[in-house]
Design a protein around this motif. Structure first.
Motif, PDB file in Angstrom:
ATOM      1  N   ASP A 249       0.848  -1.138  -0.047  1.00  0.00           N
ATOM      2  CA  ASP A 249      -0.054   0.141  -0.181  1.00  0.00           C
ATOM      3  C   ASP A 249       0.939   1.229  -0.080  1.00  0.00           C
ATOM      4  OD1 ASP A 249       0.762  -0.344   2.392  1.00  0.00           O
ATOM      5  OD2 ASP A 249      -0.746   0.097   3.545  1.00  0.00           O
ATOM      6  N   GLY A 250       1.908   1.260  -0.648  1.00  0.00           N
ATOM      7  CA  GLY A 250       3.056   2.334  -0.851  1.00  0.00           C
ATOM      8  C   GLY A 250       2.313   3.437  -1.331  1.00  0.00           C
ATOM      9  N   GLU A 251       2.752   4.875  -0.914  1.00  0.00           N
ATOM     10  CA  GLU A 251       1.883   5.923  -0.983  1.00  0.00           C
ATOM     11  C   GLU A 251       3.127   6.990  -1.560  1.00  0.00           C
ATOM     12  OE1 GLU A 251      -0.168   7.485   2.132  1.00  0.00           O
ATOM     13  OE2 GLU A 251      -1.724   5.825   1.990  1.00  0.00           O
ATOM     14  N   TYR A 252       2.570   8.008  -2.197  1.00  0.00           N
ATOM     15  CA  TYR A 252       3.361   9.100  -2.511  1.00  0.00           C
ATOM     16  C   TYR A 252       3.740   9.974  -1.100  1.00  0.00           C
ATOM     17  CZ  TYR A 252       2.110   8.196  -7.269  1.00  0.00           C
ATOM     18  OH  TYR A 252       1.715   7.635  -8.608  1.00  0.00           O
ATOM     19  N   VAL A 253       4.962  10.374  -1.343  1.00  0.00           N
ATOM     20  CA  VAL A 253       5.347  11.576  -0.170  1.00  0.00           C
ATOM     21  C   VAL A 253       5.501  12.904  -0.674  1.00  0.00           C
ATOM     22  CG1 VAL A 253       7.566  11.902   1.209  1.00  0.00           C
ATOM     23  CG2 VAL A 253       6.906   9.558   0.926  1.00  0.00           C
ATOM     24  N   TYR A 254       4.954  13.777  -0.417  1.00  0.00           N
ATOM     25  CA  TYR A 254       5.137  15.114  -0.762  1.00  0.00           C
ATOM     26  C   TYR A 254       5.915  15.949   0.232  1.00  0.00           C
ATOM     27  CZ  TYR A 254       0.936  13.839  -3.509  1.00  0.00           C
ATOM     28  OH  TYR A 254       0.151  13.256  -4.270  1.00  0.00           O
ATOM     29  N   LYS A 255       7.027  16.352  -0.415  1.00  0.00           N
ATOM     30  CA  LYS A 255       7.827  17.223   0.376  1.00  0.00           C
ATOM     31  C   LYS A 255       8.338  18.365  -0.368  1.00  0.00           C
ATOM     32  CE  LYS A 255       8.246  14.436   3.999  1.00  0.00           C
ATOM     33  NZ  LYS A 255       7.767  14.771   5.419  1.00  0.00           N
ATOM     34  N   THR A 256       8.785  19.565   0.238  1.00  0.00           N
ATOM     35  CA  THR A 256       9.206  20.496  -0.425  1.00  0.00           C
ATOM     36  C   THR A 256      10.888  20.211  -0.644  1.00  0.00           C
ATOM     37  OG1 THR A 256      10.337  21.634   1.439  1.00  0.00           O
ATOM     38  CG2 THR A 256       8.134  22.490   0.484  1.00  0.00           C
ATOM     39  N   VAL A 257      11.588  20.806  -1.639  1.00  0.00           N
ATOM     40  CA  VAL A 257      12.970  20.219  -1.796  1.00  0.00           C
ATOM     41  C   VAL A 257      13.706  20.374  -0.601  1.00  0.00           C
ATOM     42  CG1 VAL A 257      15.135  21.294  -3.029  1.00  0.00           C
ATOM     43  CG2 VAL A 257      13.137  21.114  -4.376  1.00  0.00           C
ATOM     44  N   GLU A 258      13.377  21.578   0.202  1.00  0.00           N
ATOM     45  CA  GLU A 258      14.504  21.603   1.200  1.00  0.00           C
ATOM     46  C   GLU A 258      13.908  20.530   2.297  1.00  0.00           C
ATOM     47  OE1 GLU A 258      15.201  25.701   4.139  1.00  0.00           O
ATOM     48  OE2 GLU A 258      12.970  25.111   3.938  1.00  0.00           O
ATOM     49  N   GLU A 259      12.579  20.102   2.534  1.00  0.00           N
ATOM     50  CA  GLU A 259      12.216  19.244   3.370  1.00  0.00           C
ATOM     51  C   GLU A 259      13.053  17.726   3.048  1.00  0.00           C
ATOM     52  OE1 GLU A 259       8.013  20.978   4.707  1.00  0.00           O
ATOM     53  OE2 GLU A 259       8.054  19.198   3.069  1.00  0.00           O
ATOM     54  N   ALA A 260      12.930  17.486   1.637  1.00  0.00           N
ATOM     55  CA  ALA A 260      13.360  16.131   1.271  1.00  0.00           C
ATOM     56  C   ALA A 260      14.950  15.995   1.437  1.00  0.00           C
ATOM     57  CB  ALA A 260      13.182  16.075  -0.112  1.00  0.00           C
ATOM     58  N   GLU A 262      16.543  18.081   4.116  1.00  0.00           N
ATOM     59  CA  GLU A 262      16.780  17.931   5.454  1.00  0.00           C
ATOM     60  C   GLU A 262      16.370  16.445   6.064  1.00  0.00           C
ATOM     61  OE1 GLU A 262      14.547  20.914   6.895  1.00  0.00           O
ATOM     62  OE2 GLU A 262      15.925  22.724   6.719  1.00  0.00           O
ATOM     63  N   GLU A 263      15.432  15.786   5.640  1.00  0.00           N
ATOM     64  CA  GLU A 263      15.193  14.478   6.041  1.00  0.00           C
ATOM     65  C   GLU A 263      16.064  13.213   5.302  1.00  0.00           C
ATOM     66  OE1 GLU A 263      10.889  14.086   6.047  1.00  0.00           O
ATOM     67  OE2 GLU A 263      10.445  16.010   6.323  1.00  0.00           O
ATOM     68  N   GLY A 264      16.802  13.586   4.464  1.00  0.00           N
ATOM     69  CA  GLY A 264      17.745  12.460   3.828  1.00  0.00           C
ATOM     70  C   GLY A 264      16.927  11.655   3.066  1.00  0.00           C
ATOM     71  N   LEU A 265      15.817  12.404   2.405  1.00  0.00           N
ATOM     72  CA  LEU A 265      15.067  11.412   1.194  1.00  0.00           C
ATOM     73  C   LEU A 265      15.920  11.417  -0.053  1.00  0.00           C
ATOM     74  CD1 LEU A 265      11.359  12.381   1.873  1.00  0.00           C
ATOM     75  CD2 LEU A 265      12.334  10.061   2.159  1.00  0.00           C
TER      76      LEU A 265
END
Length: 581
Positions: A249-260, A262-265
């Protein structure tokens, strides 16, 4: 709209069609017609402006044929493969992973091992699409996609058509670094043809054997250089990480560039270009509701990539890759440094000189020569390399090195081993590479598919391409209401004047005015000008999407159309301020 509808529209309106139709056509090769060639050029120029000019990069144009050693070094001869299954009945070849994706719920079969692919073909009773023969039990094999040729007469100098434009940049890195004064970071772009001998080309220009790539190779110092994330920090990304793809049930992850970041994505450099890319896709008309960034699964990563995210668009219910954003680390430059006779490093100057300890050797060749004969030189070289990487190896009375599989023992006193303090002003480093690699043909297919609209005008269904004004191949159509009373001459004069101002203009006096509008709507022409007999100083300007019309001064047309193309004004604003007709 189905794929067949788009392909038919593209052929009818001069966007693209299969090549060599007079000879039955050639699978995997397409010709761009008058509209398509201009759309392609507009998209390429838009890419140059965003990824090259605004980022301060430079462009080169390398050959499409390169000698075999280039691709030995790059790894393409050994690893550039797709999975092939050949029908035992009709002999037709198919991509095994595509058969699985087309007939099961599995989306990314490319990342699956060959043995598992064979099991899936049997498990799902997959058949040859050509003749219906069962393919269970038929072996699946790796097939190299490189197009081979010979350089010059005979076969003594094998070469290959490039499978990506990137290698043309990498092999010229020593020269390009010199042009950049050995100052990192710097970027090199290239737009050109690439070739892959696809097993089963399909989906018109989505999967072909000759295609156009727009690639940027951004060379960086991985220890110091950072992207200017503030430029795109607030751009929101629709991400589909590998770990989400592996869930039921994988889902999309919505992040700003900055958040992506900072969170190591996402790696910071890759994230920067994801932000730049999203802005660009949106500007040329890609529907953001049918767009995502998908991370490569470990099994599908290219041999050169440490990490990769694909920009994907949804067309006809399928997701297609339109760009790969890869962090290639130092793979390519280190390989060419190893295989070639040139140096693929850059000299990094220190702010201040450093005093460091360096282990050196000065072998006694009067001893090595008689002792090791023809291998003496290789022994001396191995001693130098060993001193650089492991000085403790010289702590005993003897030291051992290996040359061509044979071990040689040398008294340390004969090696001239010493540790000295030296002053260094800098060091040689191997740059890392960040690469946005865009498939221009797939972007064009996406733009056309996402631009297709239907509505109803006066009880009739109308189909039109809602192309962005700055990429539409024809910007304005000019029509005389009737081909007489001097209207045709006025219309031709206006068309000529607008062409002189740099606009793509079509002139049409054939058929009813309504039919001419419909033709241009289907082509995607944003605006049409109609010359009538109301006044010699004004014309009617019509917008494609709304079909609204306003009366404008003829002399104002160049400035007005320029503002509309550049987004300085909108047709709605123009309509609101225009005098009533």
């Amino acid at each position: 709209m189905t794929r067949n509808d788009l392909v038919e529209l593209a052929k009818r309106r001069g966007y693209f069609f299969q090549s060599a139709g007079a000879y039955g056509g050639v699978s995997g090769f397409y010709t761009y017609g008058p509209q398509g060639a201009t759309l392609k050029q507009n998209v390429e120029n838009s890419w140059r402006e965003r990824f090259q000019v605004r980022e301060g990069h430079r462009e080169i144009d390398a050959p499409t044929v390169m000698p075999e050693p280039v691709f030995e070094a790059s790894g393409h001869l050994d690893t550039f493969d797709d999975m092939l299954v050949e029908c035992p009945e009709c002999g037709e070849s198919h991509r095994a992973d595509h058969l699985i994706e087309d007939n099961t719920d599995i989306e990314e079969a490319e990342s699956i091992a060959i043995s598992e692919v064979e099991d899936l073909i049997s498990e799902h009773d997959l058949q040859c699409p050509n003749c219906g023969t069962e393919l269970g039990g038929v072996p699946v094999e790796d097939f190299n996609l490189m197009f081979e040729t010979n350089i010059g007469p005979g076969s003594s100098s094998p070469g290959y058509l490039r499978p990506e434009t990137a290698q043309g940049i990498f092999v010229e890195f020593p020269q390009l670094a010199e042009y950049a004064r050995n100052q990192l970071p710097f970027g090199i772009t290239q737009i050109g043809k690439a070739y892959r001998n696809e097993i089963s080309p399909r989906k018109s220009i989505v999967r072909v054997r000759e295609f156009t790539q727009a690639e940027l190779e951004h060379f960086i110092d991985p220890t110091e250089d950072e992207p200017q994330l503030d430029r795109v920090a607030d751009v929101e990304l629709k991400l589909y990480p590998a770990e989400e793809q592996e869930k039921e049930d994988g889902e999309y992850v919505y992040k700003t560039v900055e958040e992506a970041v900072e969170e190591g994505l996402v790696h910071e450099w890759v994230a920067y270009y994801l932000g730049v890319g999203k802005q660009w896709y949106e500007s040329i008309g890609v529907d953001m509701d049918r767009f995502r960034f998908r991370q490569h699964l470990s099994g599908e990563l290219a041999h050169y990539a440490a990490d990769c995210w694909d920009a994907e668009s949804e067309v006809d219910g399928d997701w297609i890759e339109i760009t790969g954003f890869a962090y290639r680390s130092d793979y390519d430059l280190s390989k060419h440094d190893e295989y070639s006779d040139d140096d693929f490093t850059v000299f990094k100057q220190y702010d201040e000189p450093k005093v460091v300890e360096r282990a050196t050797v000065d072998p006694d060749m009067s001893y090595l020569g008689p002792e090791f004969g023809g291998a003496a030189g290789d022994v001396a070289t191995e001693l130098e390399l060993l001193a650089e990487r492991d000085r403790t190896a010289f702590d005993g009375e003897t030291v051992t090195v290996e040359v061509e599989g044979d071990e040689h023992e040398i008294p340390v006193e004969k090696t001239g081993f010493a540790v000295e303090e030296v002053k260094e002003t800098g060091e040689h480093i191997m740059p890392h590479v960040v690469e946005p690699s865009i498939g221009i043909d797939r972007v064009i297919y996406t733009v056309l598919d996402h631009a297709y609209e239907e509505d109803e005008i006066e009880g009739e269904t109308r189909s039109y391409l809602s192309l962005e004004p700055d990429v539409a191949p024809t910007f304005v159509g000019v029509f005389p209401l009737v081909d007489k009373e001097g209207m045709d001459d006025r219309a031709r004069d206006i068309a000529d004047d607008l062409r002189a101002e740099g606009f793509d203009v079509t002139y049409d006096d054939s058929g009813s005015i309504g039919r001419r509008y419909r033709r241009q709507d289907e082509v995607g022409t944003p605006f049409c000008i109609t010359v009538d007999d109301e006044t010699a100083d004004t014309v009617t300007l019509r917008e494609r999407d709304s079909t609204e019309q306003v009366r404008v001064e003829t002399e104002d047309l160049p400035d007005l159309l320029a503002d509309l193309r550049e987004g300085e004004t909108t047709f709605a604003e123009l309509d609101a301020t225009a005098p009533e007709q």
